[in-house]
Structure formats: C-alpha cells, structure tokens
Design a protein around this motif. Structure first.
Motif, PDB file in Angstrom:
ATOM      1  N   ASN A  96       0.158 -22.965  -2.307  1.00 59.17           N
ATOM      2  CA  ASN A  96      -0.049 -21.637  -2.884  1.00 59.17           C
ATOM      3  C   ASN A  96      -1.221 -20.935  -2.212  1.00 59.17           C
ATOM      4  OD1 ASN A  96       1.701 -21.306  -5.586  1.00 59.17           O
ATOM      5  ND2 ASN A  96       1.049 -23.446  -5.403  1.00 59.17           N
ATOM      6  N   ARG A  97      -0.919 -19.769  -1.640  1.00 60.27           N
ATOM      7  CA  ARG A  97      -1.942 -18.906  -1.048  1.00 60.27           C
ATOM      8  C   ARG A  97      -1.901 -17.575  -1.785  1.00 60.27           C
ATOM      9  NH1 ARG A  97      -3.768 -20.394   4.267  1.00 60.27           N
ATOM     10  NH2 ARG A  97      -2.947 -22.440   4.837  1.00 60.27           N
ATOM     11  N   PHE A  98      -2.996 -17.270  -2.451  1.00 61.26           N
ATOM     12  CA  PHE A  98      -3.048 -16.135  -3.361  1.00 61.26           C
ATOM     13  C   PHE A  98      -3.927 -15.033  -2.775  1.00 61.26           C
ATOM     14  CE2 PHE A  98      -4.704 -13.944  -7.185  1.00 61.26           C
ATOM     15  CZ  PHE A  98      -3.506 -13.612  -7.793  1.00 61.26           C
ATOM     16  N   SER A  99      -3.496 -13.779  -2.925  1.00 65.30           N
ATOM     17  CA  SER A  99      -4.305 -12.641  -2.491  1.00 65.30           C
ATOM     18  C   SER A  99      -4.264 -11.570  -3.574  1.00 65.30           C
ATOM     19  CB  SER A  99      -3.809 -12.087  -1.157  1.00 65.30           C
ATOM     20  OG  SER A  99      -2.482 -11.610  -1.253  1.00 65.30           O
ATOM     21  N   PHE A 100      -5.321 -10.814  -3.678  1.00 61.75           N
ATOM     22  CA  PHE A 100      -5.388  -9.725  -4.646  1.00 61.75           C
ATOM     23  C   PHE A 100      -6.389  -8.697  -4.140  1.00 61.75           C
ATOM     24  CE2 PHE A 100      -8.566 -12.813  -5.780  1.00 61.75           C
ATOM     25  CZ  PHE A 100      -9.662 -12.087  -6.206  1.00 61.75           C
ATOM     26  N   GLY A 101      -6.322  -7.500  -4.696  1.00 63.86           N
ATOM     27  CA  GLY A 101      -7.231  -6.460  -4.249  1.00 63.86           C
ATOM     28  C   GLY A 101      -7.056  -5.178  -5.032  1.00 63.86           C
ATOM     29  N   LEU A 102      -7.893  -4.220  -4.704  1.00 60.70           N
ATOM     30  CA  LEU A 102      -7.829  -2.911  -5.341  1.00 60.70           C
ATOM     31  C   LEU A 102      -8.355  -1.863  -4.380  1.00 60.70           C
ATOM     32  CD1 LEU A 102     -10.783  -2.519  -7.850  1.00 60.70           C
ATOM     33  CD2 LEU A 102     -10.552  -4.512  -6.364  1.00 60.70           C
ATOM     34  N   GLN A 103      -7.949  -0.611  -4.608  1.00 57.64           N
ATOM     35  CA  GLN A 103      -8.389   0.490  -3.771  1.00 57.64           C
ATOM     36  C   GLN A 103      -8.378   1.781  -4.576  1.00 57.64           C
ATOM     37  OE1 GLN A 103      -4.052   1.339  -1.621  1.00 57.64           O
ATOM     38  NE2 GLN A 103      -5.897   1.474  -0.420  1.00 57.64           N
ATOM     39  N   SER A 104      -9.161   2.740  -4.112  1.00 59.11           N
ATOM     40  CA  SER A 104      -9.198   4.061  -4.719  1.00 59.11           C
ATOM     41  C   SER A 104      -9.318   5.086  -3.604  1.00 59.11           C
ATOM     42  CB  SER A 104     -10.379   4.177  -5.691  1.00 59.11           C
ATOM     43  OG  SER A 104     -10.336   5.409  -6.385  1.00 59.11           O
ATOM     44  N   ILE A 105      -8.432   6.092  -3.632  1.00 56.52           N
ATOM     45  CA  ILE A 105      -8.352   7.078  -2.557  1.00 56.52           C
ATOM     46  C   ILE A 105      -8.556   8.474  -3.133  1.00 56.52           C
ATOM     47  CG2 ILE A 105      -6.939   7.998  -0.677  1.00 56.52           C
ATOM     48  CD1 ILE A 105      -5.250   5.453  -0.861  1.00 56.52           C
ATOM     49  N   TYR A 106      -9.392   9.260  -2.458  1.00 56.48           N
ATOM     50  CA  TYR A 106      -9.539  10.669  -2.796  1.00 56.48           C
ATOM     51  C   TYR A 106      -8.764  11.498  -1.781  1.00 56.48           C
ATOM     52  CZ  TYR A 106     -11.543  15.362  -2.908  1.00 56.48           C
ATOM     53  OH  TYR A 106     -11.699  16.721  -2.941  1.00 56.48           O
ATOM     54  N   HIS A 107      -7.837  12.331  -2.276  1.00 56.47           N
ATOM     55  CA  HIS A 107      -7.043  13.218  -1.429  1.00 56.47           C
ATOM     56  C   HIS A 107      -7.500  14.662  -1.609  1.00 56.47           C
ATOM     57  CE1 HIS A 107      -4.014  10.129  -0.536  1.00 56.47           C
ATOM     58  NE2 HIS A 107      -3.955   9.856  -1.830  1.00 56.47           N
ATOM     59  N   ASN A 108      -7.674  15.359  -0.503  1.00 51.53           N
ATOM     60  CA  ASN A 108      -7.896  16.797  -0.532  1.00 51.53           C
ATOM     61  C   ASN A 108      -6.912  17.433   0.446  1.00 51.53           C
ATOM     62  OD1 ASN A 108      -9.862  19.150   1.054  1.00 51.53           O
ATOM     63  ND2 ASN A 108      -9.386  19.372  -1.109  1.00 51.53           N
ATOM     64  N   LEU A 109      -5.892  18.110  -0.104  1.00 48.03           N
ATOM     65  CA  LEU A 109      -4.864  18.765   0.696  1.00 48.03           C
ATOM     66  C   LEU A 109      -5.109  20.267   0.623  1.00 48.03           C
ATOM     67  CD1 LEU A 109      -1.768  16.764  -0.641  1.00 48.03           C
ATOM     68  CD2 LEU A 109      -3.370  16.108   1.167  1.00 48.03           C
ATOM     69  N   ASP A 110      -5.638  20.830   1.683  1.00 46.57           N
ATOM     70  CA  ASP A 110      -6.004  22.246   1.698  1.00 46.57           C
ATOM     71  C   ASP A 110      -5.081  22.999   2.650  1.00 46.57           C
ATOM     72  OD1 ASP A 110      -7.134  24.713   1.699  1.00 46.57           O
ATOM     73  OD2 ASP A 110      -9.157  24.063   2.233  1.00 46.57           O
ATOM     74  N   PRO A 111      -4.079  23.722   2.115  1.00 45.63           N
ATOM     75  CA  PRO A 111      -3.193  24.491   3.002  1.00 45.63           C
ATOM     76  C   PRO A 111      -3.938  25.520   3.824  1.00 45.63           C
ATOM     77  CG  PRO A 111      -2.301  24.368   0.775  1.00 45.63           C
ATOM     78  CD  PRO A 111      -3.711  23.873   0.705  1.00 45.63           C
ATOM     79  N   GLY A 112      -5.165  25.875   3.389  1.00 46.32           N
ATOM     80  CA  GLY A 112      -6.013  26.679   4.237  1.00 46.32           C
ATOM     81  C   GLY A 112      -6.161  28.123   3.816  1.00 46.32           C
ATOM     82  N   THR A 113      -6.712  28.865   4.766  1.00 43.84           N
ATOM     83  CA  THR A 113      -6.975  30.279   4.582  1.00 43.84           C
ATOM     84  C   THR A 113      -6.240  31.069   5.653  1.00 43.84           C
ATOM     85  OG1 THR A 113      -9.164  29.815   3.666  1.00 43.84           O
ATOM     86  CG2 THR A 113      -8.764  32.046   4.480  1.00 43.84           C
ATOM     87  N   ILE A 114      -5.555  32.128   5.238  1.00 43.39           N
ATOM     88  CA  ILE A 114      -4.833  33.004   6.158  1.00 43.39           C
ATOM     89  C   ILE A 114      -5.536  34.356   6.181  1.00 43.39           C
ATOM     90  CG2 ILE A 114      -2.644  34.142   6.671  1.00 43.39           C
ATOM     91  CD1 ILE A 114      -1.228  31.887   5.209  1.00 43.39           C
TER      92      ILE A 114
END
Length: 775
Positions: free
Chosen positions: A385-403
C-alpha cells in the motif's frame, strides 16, 4: 515441531528499507522513471518525479539493476541487514544498440504498471521526430499519439478523446499555462532545450489533478547541471535559441537559463512592398530554473517562464499576447516512508488588440491571473500500500479587459467588461494497493472540489423566451469579499491492472473530472483572443465521466510494446455558441451560450519499439465525438468540431551509424467537421447564406509526410571533446499536400448572390536547416 519452528523463523524475518536517488552522471540531474529491477524478488521500483525510490526488502543479499533508455546499465550487489541508502549515477549509453542489452531487465514496465492512457516522453525521443521549420516541438509530438488530435497545420492546439482544446490541463513545473502557443499556433511555448520530459494523461487521471475534463499534460523543465558549466543552442532559418547552465555550488545547487526568438519579420524588411516592410511578426521567450539541495531531507526548486508574441500590420492594426509562470517547490523527506511537496504557483496570460485607421482608434486589453497554493504528501504504509493525499487552493481572476474606442475630434468611449473573481479548492487521497501476490494492482482515490465566486463583480439574469437571443432581465452587483455561487463536486478515480503473465496484462480505469473555467471559441482553430469564463448562476460546471479498458502485450523481450484501448466518455453541461453568436468584447457573453450534453467513444491501437538502431511507433484511432444542446441544430445531436473518424500516425527513426540519423513521420486523419452553406435567400436588399445542419460537412481528409536527416560530426571524440554540434535537415509536407486549416465564404463581388469559398492552408513542401551546438 519442525513446522512450528519454520513458521516462527519466517514470521520473525526482519524487513528493511532501501532508499536513494538516481541522477545523470554528466550533469547531476535527477532522473524520473528509472527502472530498478531485483531478480531475487522478480520485481523492483521506479524512480519518482524527483528521481527518488524506496523499496522494502527482507533481510538478505540482493542484486539491483538500474536501467533507463539512453543510459548504461548499472548493477550493484547489496546486503540488507539494516536500513540503507544507495544513490546512483547513470552514464550516457551512446547508441541505442546498447539498450537491447538492458531491455530484458525493464520487466515490461508498461505491462506491470497500473497506468493506462498515459504516455511519458523524454526530449531525446522527441528530437528524433522531424521538426517543423527546424524546431522540434512538444505539442506537435503528442499530436502523433493515439487519442490525441491536431487542430491542423500550424496549430499546436490539441484535442483528446473528443474533448475541446480548453479541456486540457497544461502545466509547466506545476504552473498552469493558459495558452501554449506561439506565432499563430505554429510553435508551442515549450523551448525544447529547457524541457526535461513530458507526461500526458488521457485517462486514469490521478486525483491530485483537477480542473479540466479531458487530459493533463505535465511538462517538467531541466534542473541545470550541478557538475560543470554548459552552453548549448541552435540557429535555424527563422528562429534561434541559447541555453546556459551550471553549478552554483558544485554538487549541491545549479541554475539554467534559456531563451529563444524568431526573426521572420527581419526577412520582411527585404520586401519591395512598403506595407510588408513595416510588418512585425515575432515571438520570444525565456525559461529559468534553480535548485538547491539543502541536505539529504530538503530540496528547493525555483522556476519561471515568460513569453510574448507580437504582430503589427503597417502600424494600422496589431495584437500581442503572452504567458508568464513561476513556481517554487519545497521537497521534504521525513523518513523512509513519508515525503512531501509544498508549492506556490503563479500564472498570468494577457492579450492586447490595437487598431488605428484614419481618425479612429481602438484598444482592447485582457488579463488572466492564477495563484495556486498546494501541498502533496506520500506515505508508504507497507509493501502493498502506497498512500498519497494533498490539498490546494487557487485564486482565479478572469478579466475580459477594457475596450477603448476613440475618434479624433469626438468624445471617446470606454467599456470595462466585468471581471470574475473566484476561489477553487481541492482535497484528495489516493492509494495504490497490490493484491494476490501482485497479480492484481488497484489504484483508487477521491477528490473533492469546491468553486466559489467572490465579489467584486457583476452577474446577469437572462430571460429565455427567445431561444436565439436571451435578454437581460436583472443585474446583480457582487460586493467585494462576499461569497456568492458555490459549487461542490466529488470526483472518484479508480484504475486496475490484472497481470495475465510477465508479458501481458489487462487494465481498466474510471474517472470523473469537473471543470469550472472554460473557453468560448468562435473559430475552427484555437485563437489567442478566445475568451475565458467561469461557472456562474447561468453556467454550471462541466462534468465528464470516462471509462476505459485496455490490453497490453509485449514481444521480443519487451523490445516491442503493443496496446489496445477502448473508451467511453459522457459529458454533462457542455456549452456551445448559438448561431451567429458574438463573443469578442461581449459583456453579455453568457446569453450567447447554450448548455447541453455530449459523448465520445473510440478505440486506440499502438505498436512501438523504443530500443535498437531502428525505433518508432504506429498509432491508429477510431473515434466519434458528438454534442446535443437545446436551441442549437434544432436540438438534434451533431458532430463536435474535433470529431475525427480515423486518425493514423507513424513515426520512425534509424541510426545509420554514429554520424547519420534519418527520421520520418506520416499522418492521415478524417477531415474536420464544419458547417457549410447549402443555399441562399434575399433578405433586406442583400443575399444571405442558408447553412446546413451544424458540423454536417467535412474539410478534405488530412495527410502529410515529413522527413529529417541529422548529421553529427566527430561523434567518436565526443567523450574527449568539449564541443559538439549537429546539423538537422527537415522537409515538412514532402509531397505538397493542400490541407485546409479553415474555410470561409464571401459573396462574389462580380456575381451577386454567388458565394466564393477560400481555404487557409500552409503550402508545402517547406525545407528547414538548423545547426545545434553545445559545449
């Protein structure tokens, strides 16, 4: 009494741990995927991504055989009477002919492992495939594999098992790459001199990965030479590259810096056409990496990438785009059974469009930002038995921008498109369990993902009375720091391997994947200005369930590997754009999208030979990919744009001697599904086309032959000389096949009402020559 004594003696037999690392003797880089074979137990281990291994053994004497393609075999006898550490340096093996000797000790890794629908490639094998314009390319190479389809000539976008291009998770040292292309998709962002190896997961995806439906492409950069300073590079017809690497502290730390640039725009200055002389068309990129071995238990990695493309047509119109990534990883070994990785990752993508025509001007800037914190742990419970575990947290900023639009002498207009801010979290566990004396190997795990929209931002509520055009009925302003829509999903993953004998096995896998951010595409190929958007009150997250089964069989002492895989993928909440939809700069993009379902299934066949003077592979895929979405195609099912019924690829390389190598690749694929005009009507004083059912037409079938020749002078002195070089000659599209990438229709100016069709394609054949060097 004798039986009792024997049982007691066996039960008290001591077990010890042998651990260590495997590195390249010439530069000190840790090697991933090295096979450690122990004849006494008819088994062994494989080094992980950091070149580490750990094996539990009974007390006694053992023979360890370390082997890796392209390196000399290393053999060592060891007596296990306590926990021990064995670090190994492998020397380069020269000609592939020597690999035949060690292939028997590989013990059929593709048969033994539970992995299926997975391909690992080193840069050595990638360089043997004919290059386009003299530049070997990671993404062009994986497009030759079964189950992976190209988006067309001059396009590094790829589709996996009926999925879209944005459904591939592309990572560079764990950092997300939003757009992996350069120069209108002719090149990828991966500099071959900076890449160590790549791994592609088409199915059986481990729970540590999430956020995309179809595949994971994990690209690892070189770590730098810890022993000596080196300079390498290449000079081609339209691009050049240069890499420098060496030790910071001998044997303990190293650096690598690599850069490249195209100069096709310099040749345009020789044109007699003034407009062409003023055109700019180029890209450049830089890679950097440093790693520090603090002690036997701790190691630090720092890496970064920056690239930019620029296109300017006579100062009237232009656009540019670029990626930036950075990674910091701390690898920690606690003891013989447990180790961890802590990472801080950053990704950025931006594009700009500008136009100046007379008194009018136009500007559009758009940005994507991604910050990722993750921790991964591995623990060896016991031999089975080989066990792995983990966690992550991601911040997304999707900016379509300025026209910004301005007209000289008049008041301009400025539009700030609403940005999306979100958090994406993931927690997972996975266990690899061996049963029935290793006859059955199970890998099972679970991932929980959470996606949260946070303010500030704007959400729209649409009235859906008109199927072709939804109207905004309400607007919601999201306050800064406040959490709004939340999506929670469980993603089970399981795979197995049943070993029939030492040369064959049967494998299966199931995985559920969830995707929270996706891309709206309006063209037949992937473009740098395609718009990203997230799950929201109008767009649910996409979900894919995939089942795959495969049979793996090796021949001739594992020198020839074969496999057959079948798969079925069910897609929920897939989106597509309504007819004549407008996505560029559209604040109400979600009103142009429709949600439905999709499915894909197929069979993949692969035969490959990776040892000896002649090596290569033949792959064939039979596949179907369909979508069914209300309000599109009258609610009837239609072929996905990436549907390809047949896809055949062949690639081979032959070492004539130590000086000359020849390579070839051939591709055949069913034409891309497109929507064609089938009639016309007169509407408001002009002719308008009447189109067929969506994607019911096809571009012509695609096929192409590429050839390459590599000349390496003075190879006999390579062990004594500090300078080495080679010349690569390549011919793209040898017989000049016209393979349309896209087709457009316009009214004939001389014959109103009569449409003209025009194809965009890359003419051939295209020769290229590149001089490569290192010292």
């Amino acid at each position: 009494m004798l039986l009792l004594i024997t049982f007691q003696s066996f039960s008290e037999q001591q077990r010890y741990t042998l651990r260590g690392s495997v590195r390249d003797a010439s530069n000190g880089e840790y090697l991933t995927g090295v096979n450690i074979f122990i004849p006494e137990i008819d088994g062994g281990a494989v080094t992980d991504i950091d070149g580490k291994y750990s094996i539990r053994l009974n007390e006694g004497e053992y023979t360890l055989i370390f082997s890796f393609i392209g390196y000399q075999r290393f053999e060592r006898k060891i007596v296990m009477d306590t926990d021990k550490t064995l670090d190994v340096l492998l020397k380069n093996g020269g000609l592939r002919l020597s690999e035949v000797v060690v292939s028997a000790e590989r013990s059929g890794r593709n048969v033994e492992r539970a992995e299926m629908s997975t391909v690992t490639l080193s840069m050595e094998s990638i360089r043997n495939i004919p290059a386009f314009l003299g530049e070997v390319d990671v993404l062009r190479t994986i497009q030759l594999l079964p189950g992976v389809q190209s988006a067309g000539d001059g396009n590094t976008g790829f589709f996996v098992r009926g999925g879209n291009a944005d459904q591939n998770l592309v990572l560079l040292d764990d950092a997300l790459v939003f757009n992996a292309s350069h120069l209108f998709n002719f090149f990828s962002v991966f500099n071959p001199d900076a890449v160590k190896d790549i791994q592609l997961f088409k199915g059986g995806i481990m729970p540590e990965y999430g956020g995309r439906l179809s595949s994971v492409l994990d690209v690892r950069m070189k770590e730098g030479d810890m022993n000596q300073y080196k300079l390498s590079g290449g000079v081609g017809l339209i691009s050049s590259r240069l890499t420098v690497e060496g030790p910071i502290q001998h044997g303990r730390s190293a650096f690598l810096f690599s850069g490249r640039r195209t100069y096709a725009d310099l040749f345009l200055k020789l044109s007699s056409d003034e407009a062409q002389r003023e055109t700019q068309l180029f890209f450049y990129d830089f890679n950097g990496k440093m790693n520090y071995v603090l002690n036997d238990q701790n190691r630090l990695f720092f890496s970064g990438y920056y690239g930019k493309d620029a296109t300017l047509f006579s100062e009237l119109f232009g656009f540019d785009w670029g990626n930036a990534t950075s990674s910091m990883r701390w690898n920690r070994i606690y003891n013989d059974r447990m180790f961890s990785d802590f990472s801080i990752l950053y990704s950025n993508y931006q594009f700009n469009i500008a136009g100046d025509i007379g008194p009018a001007s136009f500007r559009w800037q758009s940005f994507l930002h991604n910050v990722n914190l993750k921790a991964d742990f591995n623990y060896i419970f016991n031999d089975n038995n080989r066990f792995s575990f983990g966690l992550q947290s991601i911040y997304h900023n999707l900016d379509p921008g300025t026209i910004v639009a301005r007209i000289e002498g008049a008041t301009g207009a400025e539009f700030d498109l609403s940005a999306t801010n979100a958090l994406e979290h993931g927690i997972y566990f996975n266990n690899e369990q061996s049963l029935f004396n290793d006859r059955l190997l199970l890998v099972y795990g679970l991932r929980n993902s959470v996606f949260q929209l946070i303010g500030p931002g704007t959400q729209y509520v649409f009235g859906k009375t008109n199927p072709l055009q939804w109207e905004v009925t309400d607007t919601l302003q999201l306050e800064r720091g406040t959490f709004y829509d939340e999506f929670i999903n469980w993603e089970p993953r399981i795979s197995f391997r049943y070993k029939i004998n030492d040369r064959s096995s049967f494998k299966g896998s199931y995985n559920r994947m969830v995707q929270y951010i996706q891309q709206a595409q309006s063209a037949q190929s992937v473009a740098p200005y395609d718009v990203w958007y997230s799950a929201s009150n109008n767009i649910p997250p996409q979900i894919a369930d995939q089942v795959a089964l495969g049979y793996f069989r090796n021949f001739l002492d594992d020198r020839i590997e074969t496999s057959v895989e079948v798969y079925y993928k069910d897609l929920e909440n897939v989106s597509d754009i309504v007819d004549n939809g407008d996505i560029l700069g559209n604040e109400f993009l979600e009103g142009q999208l429709r949600i439905g379902k999709g499915w894909a299934y197929g069979a993949e066949f692969l035969v490959q030979k990776q040892t000896g003077r002649i090596n290569g592979f033949v792959g064939y895929t039979w596949a179907v990919a369909k979508r069914q979405i209300d309000d599109i195609n009258e609610g009837n099912a239609y072929f996905a744009p990436n549907d390809r019924r047949h896809d055949l690829s062949m690639s081979g390389s032959y070492d004539i001697n130590k000086t000359w190598n020849v390579g070839m690749s051939f591709i055949y694929a069913t034409g891309t599904a497109i929507t064609l005009p089938v009639g016309k009507m007169f509407y408001q004083g002009a002719f308008a086309p009447i189109y067929s059912d969506r994607n019911s037409g096809r571009l012509p079938d695609y096929h192409r032959l590429d050839l390459s020749v590599t000349f390496t002078p003075n190879i006999r002195d390579r062990d004594r000389r500090r300078f080495e070089s080679s010349w690569n000659f390549s011919l793209f599209n040898v017989y000049g096949r016209v393979n349309p990438i896209s087709v457009s229709f316009a009214e004939n100016a001389d014959r109103p009402g009569v449409p003209n069709s025009s194809f965009f394609y890359i003419p051939g054949p295209i020769p290229a020559i590149t001089w490569n060097f290192n010292f």
